[in-house]
Each structure stands twice: as C-alpha cells, then as structure tokens.
Scaffold this motif. Sequence first.
Motif, PDB file in Angstrom:
ATOM      1  N   UNK A   1       0.853  -1.184   0.000  1.00 38.10           N
ATOM      2  CA  UNK A   1       0.000   0.000   0.000  1.00 38.10           C
ATOM      3  C   UNK A   1       0.887   1.232   0.000  1.00 38.10           C
ATOM      4  N   UNK A   2       0.698   2.071  -0.995  1.00 40.30           N
ATOM      5  CA  UNK A   2       1.472   3.300  -1.112  1.00 40.30           C
ATOM      6  C   UNK A   2       0.544   4.493  -0.965  1.00 40.30           C
ATOM      7  N   UNK A   3       0.918   5.429  -0.131  1.00 40.31           N
ATOM      8  CA  UNK A   3       0.138   6.662  -0.007  1.00 40.31           C
ATOM      9  C   UNK A   3       0.540   7.603  -1.126  1.00 40.31           C
ATOM     10  N   UNK A   4      -0.448   8.164  -1.772  1.00 46.31           N
ATOM     11  CA  UNK A   4      -0.190   9.100  -2.863  1.00 46.31           C
ATOM     12  C   UNK A   4       0.232  10.446  -2.289  1.00 46.31           C
TER      13      UNK A   4
ATOM     14  N   UNK B   1       5.887   3.293 -11.782  1.00 42.83           N
ATOM     15  CA  UNK B   1       5.917   1.959 -11.162  1.00 42.83           C
ATOM     16  C   UNK B   1       4.669   1.160 -11.518  1.00 42.83           C
ATOM     17  N   UNK B   2       3.500   1.782 -11.460  1.00 42.36           N
ATOM     18  CA  UNK B   2       2.272   1.057 -11.766  1.00 42.36           C
ATOM     19  C   UNK B   2       2.151   0.737 -13.246  1.00 42.36           C
ATOM     20  N   UNK B   3       2.849   1.462 -14.094  1.00 44.90           N
ATOM     21  CA  UNK B   3       2.844   1.151 -15.528  1.00 44.90           C
ATOM     22  C   UNK B   3       3.792  -0.007 -15.846  1.00 44.90           C
ATOM     23  N   UNK B   4       4.911  -0.094 -15.149  1.00 41.93           N
ATOM     24  CA  UNK B   4       5.936  -1.097 -15.442  1.00 41.93           C
ATOM     25  C   UNK B   4       5.670  -2.439 -14.760  1.00 41.93           C
TER      26      UNK B   4
ATOM     27  N   UNK C   1      -3.331  -4.023  -9.627  1.00 43.38           N
ATOM     28  CA  UNK C   1      -3.110  -2.700  -9.040  1.00 43.38           C
ATOM     29  C   UNK C   1      -4.453  -1.979  -8.986  1.00 43.38           C
ATOM     30  N   UNK C   2      -4.769  -1.478  -7.811  1.00 44.88           N
ATOM     31  CA  UNK C   2      -5.984  -0.681  -7.621  1.00 44.88           C
ATOM     32  C   UNK C   2      -5.577   0.615  -6.947  1.00 44.88           C
ATOM     33  N   UNK C   3      -6.325   1.661  -7.211  1.00 42.77           N
ATOM     34  CA  UNK C   3      -6.032   2.913  -6.527  1.00 42.77           C
ATOM     35  C   UNK C   3      -7.306   3.693  -6.243  1.00 42.77           C
ATOM     36  N   UNK C   4      -7.227   4.516  -5.187  1.00 45.11           N
ATOM     37  CA  UNK C   4      -8.300   5.440  -4.877  1.00 45.11           C
ATOM     38  C   UNK C   4      -7.675   6.827  -4.799  1.00 45.11           C
TER      39      UNK C   4
ATOM     40  N   UNK D   1      -4.579   6.356  -1.976  1.00 43.23           N
ATOM     41  CA  UNK D   1      -3.614   5.258  -1.920  1.00 43.23           C
ATOM     42  C   UNK D   1      -3.595   4.431  -3.203  1.00 43.23           C
ATOM     43  N   UNK D   2      -2.480   3.730  -3.383  1.00 43.17           N
ATOM     44  CA  UNK D   2      -2.329   2.761  -4.463  1.00 43.17           C
ATOM     45  C   UNK D   2      -2.112   1.408  -3.801  1.00 43.17           C
ATOM     46  N   UNK D   3      -2.853   0.398  -4.224  1.00 46.36           N
ATOM     47  CA  UNK D   3      -2.748  -0.957  -3.686  1.00 46.36           C
ATOM     48  C   UNK D   3      -2.137  -1.848  -4.761  1.00 46.36           C
ATOM     49  N   UNK D   4      -0.989  -2.431  -4.459  1.00 47.82           N
ATOM     50  CA  UNK D   4      -0.310  -3.316  -5.404  1.00 47.82           C
ATOM     51  C   UNK D   4      -0.364  -4.730  -4.834  1.00 47.82           C
ATOM     52  N   UNK D   5      -1.088  -5.605  -5.512  1.00 42.41           N
ATOM     53  CA  UNK D   5      -1.224  -6.991  -5.077  1.00 42.41           C
ATOM     54  C   UNK D   5      -0.193  -7.823  -5.822  1.00 42.41           C
ATOM     55  N   UNK D   6       0.647  -8.517  -5.043  1.00 40.11           N
ATOM     56  CA  UNK D   6       1.750  -9.260  -5.628  1.00 40.11           C
ATOM     57  C   UNK D   6       1.608 -10.745  -5.343  1.00 40.11           C
ATOM     58  N   UNK D   7       2.287 -11.530  -6.148  1.00 43.08           N
ATOM     59  CA  UNK D   7       2.310 -12.982  -6.002  1.00 43.08           C
ATOM     60  C   UNK D   7       2.768 -13.348  -4.592  1.00 43.08           C
TER      61      UNK D   7
END
Length: 75
Positions: free
Chosen positions: A3-6, A17-20, A35-38, A41-47
């Motif tokens: 979870x990244x704060x914008x 980062x979200x594009x690559x 990847x989801x965002x509001x 925040x940006x939520x990056x779901x990884x393996x």
Amino acid sequence: CKILRKRAKYRHYFERETAILPHLNHHYLVRCEAIFENNAEIYIFMECYDNGALDKLIAKEKRLSEGLAQRFFRQ
C-alpha cells in the motif's frame, strides 16, 4: 499487498511503477497480480512467496548468510 500513499511530490514515480510492474515477468521477481487505486492510496497486489516476506526473514534472522542473500538478490 503493498500500500502506497499518494503524494503529489512523488506522483510521477507511482505512475511509472504502476505502468511497469504488471509487465515484468522473470523467475527471480515476485509477479504483480493487480493494481488498484483510490484518491489517497495505491494498492499493489503481488504474487505470494511460499516462505513469507523477505523483510520478516531478515528481522527474524538479523542477518542473512552470503549464500542465502545471493539466492534472493541474484539477477
């Protein structure tokens, strides 16, 4: 999930980062599943890694042997 704060100051880094991330596919990298965002925040779901998070292993062991570190950081 990462979870990244914008923050406006770092917006271009988040966009890059979200594009690559979804396009990276390598057997030594943890794959980005979604990847989801509001507005805030940006939520990056990884393996999921079988043995848990690397930072938790380092916190538990305090240090990694050179051989184990090479297994994680080999490129």
